[in-house]
Design an enzyme around this catalytic site. Structure first.
Site, PDB file in Angstrom:
ATOM      1  N   ARG A 138       1.011  -1.179  -0.116  1.00 17.73           N
ATOM      2  CA  ARG A 138       0.079  -0.180  -0.060  1.00 17.73           C
ATOM      3  C   ARG A 138       0.875   1.146  -0.213  1.00 17.73           C
ATOM      4  NH1 ARG A 138      -3.975   0.178  -2.355  1.00 17.73           N
ATOM      5  NH2 ARG A 138      -2.865   1.831  -3.344  1.00 17.73           N
TER       6      ARG A 138
ATOM      7  N   LYS B 106       2.098  25.147  -2.879  1.00 19.76           N
ATOM      8  CA  LYS B 106       0.687  24.672  -2.616  1.00 19.76           C
ATOM      9  C   LYS B 106       0.815  23.295  -2.792  1.00 19.76           C
ATOM     10  CE  LYS B 106      -2.146  28.568  -3.451  1.00 19.76           C
ATOM     11  NZ  LYS B 106      -3.135  29.234  -4.082  1.00 19.76           N
TER      12      LYS B 106
ATOM     13  N   LYS C 109       4.386  39.407  -1.873  1.00 20.44           N
ATOM     14  CA  LYS C 109       2.956  39.084  -2.129  1.00 20.44           C
ATOM     15  C   LYS C 109       2.192  40.239  -1.796  1.00 20.44           C
ATOM     16  CE  LYS C 109       1.451  35.509  -2.849  1.00 20.44           C
ATOM     17  NZ  LYS C 109       0.954  34.600  -4.227  1.00 20.44           N
TER      18      LYS C 109
ATOM     19  N   GLU D  88       4.430  40.443  -6.615  1.00 18.72           N
ATOM     20  CA  GLU D  88       3.301  40.178  -7.407  1.00 18.72           C
ATOM     21  C   GLU D  88       2.690  41.374  -7.453  1.00 18.72           C
ATOM     22  OE1 GLU D  88       0.495  37.080  -5.547  1.00 18.72           O
ATOM     23  OE2 GLU D  88      -0.765  39.017  -5.004  1.00 18.72           O
TER      24      GLU D  88
ATOM     25  N   ASP E  40      -0.704  38.754 -11.417  1.00 19.39           N
ATOM     26  CA  ASP E  40      -1.868  37.801 -10.654  1.00 19.39           C
ATOM     27  C   ASP E  40      -3.161  38.270 -11.267  1.00 19.39           C
ATOM     28  OD1 ASP E  40      -2.640  36.192  -8.519  1.00 19.39           O
ATOM     29  OD2 ASP E  40      -3.371  37.822  -7.426  1.00 19.39           O
TER      30      ASP E  40
END
Length: 302
Positions: free
Chosen positions: A107, A142, A174, A204, A225
């Site tokens: 597994r 992410k 950001k 960004e 963005d």
């Protein structure tokens, strides 16, 4: 002269660490009690690891490590390698040895292999959509906790590239950083003052006004963005005007920067985004939304 593209690899120590952790999680406090209860320690088994659907293989070293760590007596004969495009029914490996170990490792081996091959396969779909352009598809931070190195490796196997691996290997300013710092220009200047000469600075922006402010400060990369193709095309044009100047004509802190598009990226939109002329397209979908590749292990007893 062309530059040779080497096959991506992961250190075996890193592979073993991830697989060992997964095996300990699965074996729990008493080991595989089902296998212990019904399979004698003297039984031998041979299993075929195979593809049930087409895709791109990634993670074969993780599968091999799972069987080796459970029982070093298990033999793992590799028939396909990472980056290979699989056909339904194709054998990937033959595993033979003590049946208890083969069953206990199955597994975890499949979990790594199916997930990583799914990421590589999904990345390959995006890469194929933009192959006629100079843009590259790239993943982000992410990723599933604990699996970042494995997922980013699978992205590279599938034909994509990696964004930064963590918060410590590049500066990415950001929108929230911009808000607190007092503007795009102020944030870039502060970053330049802090960063070493090998640390890239990316910022960004969400509109052409911010983009123009960023260009004046000369970051290494600008992340555009959630801009549609029309705005992206304008931004690419503005940036290219700088690259038309000779080096001596550049303002001291201005030069052509790399452009990265992000937001609203899907298999339906990635081609149009790439055709605007951006350098990179980043998306979390190739890691967070990649379906697993259907692989199986068919076992026989000797």
């Amino acid at each position: 002269m062309t530059t040779r593209a080497f096959q991506p690899t992961l250190p075996e120590l890193l592979v073993e660490e991830k697989v060992r952790h997964a095996l300990l999680e699965d074996l729990g406090r008493a080991g595989d009690i089902t296998t212990q209860a019904v399979i004698g320690s003297d039984r031998q088994a041979t299993a075929r690891l195979n593809a049930r659907e087409p895709g791109v293989l990634a993670g074969i070293n993780f599968a091999r490590a799972a069987f080796r760590l459970v029982d070093p007596a298990i033999r793992f004969d590799t028939l396909a390698f990472d980056g290979e495009r699989l056909s339904p029914g194709q054998d990937i490996a033959i595993i033979s040895g003590p049946a208890q170990g083969v069953l206990s490792a199955e597994r975890v081996a499949l979990n790594f292999l199916m997930h990583m091959s799914g990421v590589a396969t999904h990345t390959a779909r995006y890469a194929a959509e933009i192959a006629h352009t100079s843009a590259r598809i790239t993943c982000t931070r992410k990723t599933l906790p604990g699996l970042r190195a494995a997922e980013k490796y699978a992205v590279r196997v599938g034909g994509g590239s990696s964004h930064r691996y963590g918060l410590d290997d590049a500066i990415l300013i950001k929108d929230n950083h911009v808000a607190v710092a007092g503007g795009v220009g102020a944030a870039i200047r502060a970053a330049r003052g802090f960063a070493g000469h090998l640390v890239k600075v990316e910022v960004e922006v969400d509109g052409l006004e911010q983009f123009e402010e960023a260009l004046a400060e000369g970051p290494d990369v600008v992340l555009l963005d959630n801009m549609g193709p029309a705005l992206l095309t304008v931004a690419v044009s503005m940036n290219r005007k700088l690259s038309g100047l000779s080096v001596d004509d550049y303002p001291r802190n201005r030069r052509r920067v790399l452009l990265e598009a992000s937001g609203n990226v899907s298999l339906d939109t990635v081609r149009e985004i790439a055709e605007t002329g951006v350098d990179y397209i980043s998306t979390s979908k190739i890691t967070m939304a990649a379906p697993t590749l259907d692989l199986g292990l068919d076992i026989g007893v000797v």
